[in-house]
Design a protein around this motif. Structure first.
Motif, PDB file in Angstrom:
ATOM      1  N   VAL A  30      -2.555   4.839   3.356  1.00 29.61           N
ATOM      2  CA  VAL A  30      -3.936   4.331   3.571  1.00 29.61           C
ATOM      3  C   VAL A  30      -4.541   5.164   4.714  1.00 29.61           C
ATOM      4  CG1 VAL A  30      -5.156   2.218   4.140  1.00 29.61           C
ATOM      5  CG2 VAL A  30      -3.059   2.333   2.808  1.00 29.61           C
ATOM      6  N   ASP A  43      -0.785   1.219  -4.559  1.00 26.44           N
ATOM      7  CA  ASP A  43      -0.417   2.320  -3.952  1.00 26.44           C
ATOM      8  C   ASP A  43      -0.961   3.641  -4.806  1.00 26.44           C
ATOM      9  OD1 ASP A  43       0.949   2.019  -6.313  1.00 26.44           O
ATOM     10  OD2 ASP A  43       2.989   2.805  -5.410  1.00 26.44           O
ATOM     11  N   GLU A  44      -1.915   3.360  -5.662  1.00 26.21           N
ATOM     12  CA  GLU A  44      -2.353   4.432  -6.330  1.00 26.21           C
ATOM     13  C   GLU A  44      -1.560   5.260  -7.027  1.00 26.21           C
ATOM     14  OE1 GLU A  44      -6.346   5.949  -5.548  1.00 26.21           O
ATOM     15  OE2 GLU A  44      -6.401   4.910  -3.530  1.00 26.21           O
ATOM     16  N   PRO A 101       0.899  -1.239  -0.096  1.00 22.68           N
ATOM     17  CA  PRO A 101      -0.092   0.113  -0.039  1.00 22.68           C
ATOM     18  C   PRO A 101       0.944   1.195   0.036  1.00 22.68           C
ATOM     19  CG  PRO A 101      -0.381  -1.570   1.517  1.00 22.68           C
ATOM     20  CD  PRO A 101       0.847  -1.933   1.207  1.00 22.68           C
ATOM     21  N   THR A 121      -5.553   6.286   0.293  1.00 25.16           N
ATOM     22  CA  THR A 121      -6.438   4.943   0.000  1.00 25.16           C
ATOM     23  C   THR A 121      -7.315   4.727   1.087  1.00 25.16           C
ATOM     24  OG1 THR A 121      -4.515   4.694  -1.553  1.00 25.16           O
ATOM     25  CG2 THR A 121      -5.947   2.779  -0.717  1.00 25.16           C
ATOM     26  N   GLN A 122      -8.402   3.964   0.851  1.00 24.52           N
ATOM     27  CA  GLN A 122      -9.288   3.433   1.792  1.00 24.52           C
ATOM     28  C   GLN A 122      -8.930   2.182   2.082  1.00 24.52           C
ATOM     29  OE1 GLN A 122     -11.385   5.627   3.767  1.00 24.52           O
ATOM     30  NE2 GLN A 122     -10.045   7.085   2.537  1.00 24.52           N
ATOM     31  N   GLN A 180     -10.374  -0.604  -0.095  1.00 19.74           N
ATOM     32  CA  GLN A 180      -9.627  -0.596  -1.287  1.00 19.74           C
ATOM     33  C   GLN A 180      -8.723  -1.724  -1.192  1.00 19.74           C
ATOM     34  OE1 GLN A 180      -9.075   3.780  -1.902  1.00 19.74           O
ATOM     35  NE2 GLN A 180      -9.067   2.875  -4.031  1.00 19.74           N
TER      36      GLN A 180
END
Length: 248
Positions: free
Chosen positions: A186, A241-242, A183, A213-214, A217
């Motif tokens: 978050v 990690d978007e 991630p 980030t939730q 997700q």
């Protein structure tokens, strides 16, 4: 079909809790493992109140005997273990030269040794029961990127990356996959220090979409990695990690 059994450490809150709820909604039986007894039992009760199957086992992942007991009790209760999600972890925001050795060793014991214990014990049990399971380890973008004041955390996540690859190589002959999920930022309690220092907006700016980030997700991504349809993903660290690691 035989229902899968998923063991999830750090299941009392954050990514762990959301992952417990996700697997339960999909029909899997869930073992919630955490040091926080009240919150862990709450997660299990949330599942049971929605007609899911779950038990809570109090576990300090920094203690090898606790992790051994976790796996043994899981098999005693459900007869099998299909998914091991080594997710429990802590962080600390401390400049390296100010690092307290007690804090350093606590982070290493939980984030690194706890994952190692989970890999070893779940892997042994899956092999013994001839279950082609999957072991998923929570790592981080900080396993590959440097950031100030996170020396011990970096050390643990770099270790988890390589433990994932090494274990995947050795467990592949038994049909057991080992995968890491990394991630970025978050929205959980572990980033409280960012809030305390007023840098949440700058952290958001590091990801595509300019948002945190939730946990849900990450739970979705972990579930996808657990599926048989993802069996080509092995020994890899999957970035969830978007764009944090590639955007800026």
């Amino acid at each position: 079909m035989t229902k899968r059994v998923a063991v999830i450490t750090g299941g009392a809150s954050g990514i762990g809790r959301e992952t417990c709820l996700k697997f339960a909604r999909k029909g899997d039986r869930v073992v919630v493992a955490d040091f926080n007894e009240a919150a862990g039992n709450e997660t299990a009760e949330m599942i049971r109140s929605n007609n899911g199957e779950a038990i809570f086992i109090k576990t300090d992942v920094s203690k090898y005997e606790d992790v051994t007991r976790l796996i043994e009790k899981t098999v005693e209760e459900y007869g099998r273990i299909d998914i091991m999600f080594n997710n429990a972890g802590i962080g600390s925001s401390t400049p390296v030269l100010d690092m307290n050795m007690e804090t350093y060793h606590k982070i290493i014991d939980i984030n690194q040794h706890g994952v190692a214990y989970g890999i070893i014990e779940a892997g042994k049990k899956m092999k013994e029961l001839n279950i082609k399971g999957v072991i998923i380890n929570t790592t981080s973008v900080y396993g590959i990127l440097a950031s100030p004041s996170t020396f011990a955390y970096h050390a643990t996540k770099g270790a988890v990356n390589m433990m994932t690859k090494s274990a995947a190589l050795e467990l592949a002959p038994y049909g057991i996959r080992v995968v890491g999920i990394a991630p970025g930022v978050v929205d959980t309690a572990i980033i409280q220090s960012y809030r305390d220092h007023g840098i949440i907006d700058s952290m958001k700016a590091k990801v595509m979409g300019n948002k945190l980030t939730q946990p849900e997700q990450l739970a979705n991504a972990v579930y996808l990695l657990s599926l048989e349809e993802a069996d080509a993903i092995n020994g890899s660290v999957v970035m969830a990690d978007e764009g944090y690691a590639s955007f800026k």
